[in-house]
Design an enzyme around this catalytic site. Structure first.
Site, PDB file in Angstrom:
ATOM      1  N   LYS A  44       0.773  -1.366  -0.127  1.00 15.18           N
ATOM      2  CA  LYS A  44       0.042  -0.107  -0.064  1.00 15.18           C
ATOM      3  C   LYS A  44       0.788   1.136   0.036  1.00 15.18           C
ATOM      4  CE  LYS A  44      -0.221  -0.464   4.958  1.00 15.18           C
ATOM      5  NZ  LYS A  44      -0.694  -1.245   6.053  1.00 15.18           N
ATOM      6  N   TYR A 272      19.664  30.999  12.902  1.00 13.52           N
ATOM      7  CA  TYR A 272      19.446  29.519  12.687  1.00 13.52           C
ATOM      8  C   TYR A 272      18.448  28.800  13.942  1.00 13.52           C
ATOM      9  CZ  TYR A 272      23.158  29.384   9.186  1.00 13.52           C
ATOM     10  OH  TYR A 272      24.133  29.579   8.209  1.00 13.52           O
TER      11      TYR A 272
HETATM   12  C1  LIG Z   1       0.294  -2.044   6.692  1.00 15.07           C
HETATM   13  C2  LIG Z   1      -0.494  -3.610   7.267  1.00 15.07           C
HETATM   14  C3  LIG Z   1       0.490  -4.359   7.230  1.00 15.07           C
HETATM   15  C4  LIG Z   1       1.889  -4.597   6.958  1.00 15.07           C
HETATM   16  O1  LIG Z   1       2.582  -3.897   8.156  1.00 15.07           O
HETATM   17  P1  LIG Z   1       3.966  -3.772   8.435  1.00 15.07           P
HETATM   18  O2  LIG Z   1       4.081  -3.313  10.188  1.00 15.07           O
HETATM   19  O3  LIG Z   1       4.512  -2.643   7.685  1.00 15.07           O
HETATM   20  O4  LIG Z   1       4.551  -5.207   8.063  1.00 15.07           O
HETATM   21  C5  LIG Z   1      -0.148  -5.731   7.615  1.00 15.07           C
HETATM   22  N1  LIG Z   1      -1.428  -6.050   7.442  1.00 15.07           N
HETATM   23  C6  LIG Z   1      -2.368  -4.796   7.518  1.00 15.07           C
HETATM   24  C7  LIG Z   1      -3.839  -5.132   7.563  1.00 15.07           C
HETATM   25  C8  LIG Z   1      -1.806  -3.567   7.466  1.00 15.07           C
HETATM   26  O5  LIG Z   1      -2.701  -2.282   6.944  1.00 15.07           O
END
Ligand SMILES: *Cc1c(COP(=O)(O)O)cnc(C)c1O
Length: 384
Positions: A44, A272
């Protein structure tokens, strides 16, 4: 999606994506898992900012079994790369989106009875069954049917003539730091499965969010798939999980170049962040990147970068197009020199985890914050 960069132009700020490392990571993760465990690649958010088409094409080549995405447009992008690959939508669909499940042959996540009837209607109209994964809320309180009502929803799916159950899953809230709650979630999940009469688990993807579901129940565990997101990009999400022992390598690095250098004499008053008077002659480099590229403003006066293999601190505020660093004592830095924001240079490295801490965020958000002004440059050859 990024605009296609004009590849004839020199790079000012870019993300380097090492697809060979991605492939090695997938193979290492696979090799560390029992042979029957299937690999769900989570891609995603433009494959966590790495670029969806390039990343997915390489993962297809490397042996992923299923692709999980958040949105319909991500799903159609994956579909265009690979007819026939199973694709799972993790986010809920809007009613106007339903019909695309059939058009693009996608699997939907089901959490409610309303979704069961909507997707069943799509299957009826299309004249082919719609694949669904039943999501069970075992304690996250987010997506999924609450576990106490899950067996009932399973029966609705089983009775829907135009649905095909392809998977059942849950999401562990804190697999890394709350073992007792993860165990309770696992217990709830298994209790639901025991109540689902007629469910054929060996024909389904049965998955939790990471390897935590596999760890403690060898043999007896019904889990037969893992969903892998961050780890395949070589970043450790959960230091205590089984998969954390797999030595993956970073796929992503973030680079820019020196615009100008100049030396401000001792005694100069500069602003800064807060106005102060320089106590020594100070040589600065103005870098060709700022928050318009995805360097969070929160790292102002905090981050370090690598120039000529040395760590140099950020001075002052990150601006939209420039960031200033102190290069006093780093010899012979000049316009055009490469600067590493995240990644390796010579013997030094700034990890995305370290960079994210300076920004008081997490690697997931850092990756999603790299803007579309930043071309992704792909390295594709297998290393030694
Ligand atoms: C994004 C997501 C993952 C992956 O998670 P990571 O911590 O990046 O490995 C797994 N399951 C669902 C439902 C997610 O939305």
């Amino acid at each position: 999606m990024n605009p296609t960069p004009n590849s004839r132009l020199p790079l000012r700020c870019w993300a380097e994506i090492d697809l060979a490392a991605l492939e090695r990571n997938l193979r290492l993760i696979r090799a560390s898992l029992p042979a029957h465990i299937r690999y769900v690649a989570v891609v995603k958010a433009d494959a966590y900012g790495h670029g969806l088409p390039q990343t997915v094409a390489r993962l297809m080549h490397s042996g992923a079994d299923l692709f999980a995405v958040a949105t319909l447009s991500e799903a159609t992008a994956v579909r265009e790369l690979g007819p026939g690959w199973p694709i799972l939508l993790l986010s809920p669909l809007l009613p106007e989106e339903d019909r695309f499940l059939a058009d693009y042959d996608l699997a939907a996540t089901v959490s409610t009875a309303e979704e069961v009837s909507r997707f069943d209607a799509v299957g009826r109209q299309a004249g082919k069954p719609i694949a669904v994964h039943l999501k069970i809320d075992t304690g996250m309180g987010r997506l999924g049917v609450w576990h106490e009502q899950a067996a009932e929803l399973y029966q609705k799916i089983a009775a829907a003539p135009h649905l095909r159950l392809a998977g059942v899953f849950t999401h562990f809230a804190s697999p890394d730091d709350d073992a007792a709650f993860t165990e309770e979630q696992r217990r709830r999940f298994l209790a639901v499965l025991a109540q689902c009469h007629g469910i054929k688990l060996n024909e389904l993807f049965v998955h939790a969010d990471n390897s935590a579901g596999l760890e403690t129940m060898p043999g007896a565990s019904p889990f037969n798939a893992v969903r892998v997101g961050l780890l395949q990009f070589g970043i450790l999400p959960h230091p205590n999980s089984l998969l954390a022992q797999v030595h993956t390598e970073p796929v992503f690095s973030f680079r820019t170049r020196v615009g100008i250098t100049k030396t401000l004499p001792r005694g100069t008053t500069v602003s800064y962040g807060r106005t102060h008077t320089l106590t020594r002659d100070t040589t600065v480099a103005v870098l060709c990147a700022g928050y318009g590229d995805g360097i969070p403003r929160a790292v102002s006066n905090r981050a370090q970068v690598l120039i000529a293999g040395q760590r140099c601190p950020v001075l002052g505020r990150v601006t939209m197009d420039q960031t200033i660093v102190d290069i006093t004592g780093v010899p012979s830095v000049k316009c055009g020199d490469e600067v590493v924001l995240v990644g390796r240079q010579e013997k030094n490295e700034i990890s995305i985890t370290e960079f994210s801490r300076w920004a008081e965020t997490i690697p997931w958000e850092t990756l999603c914050s790299v803007t579309k002004r930043v071309p992704r440059v792909y390295r594709t050859t297998l290393g030694v």
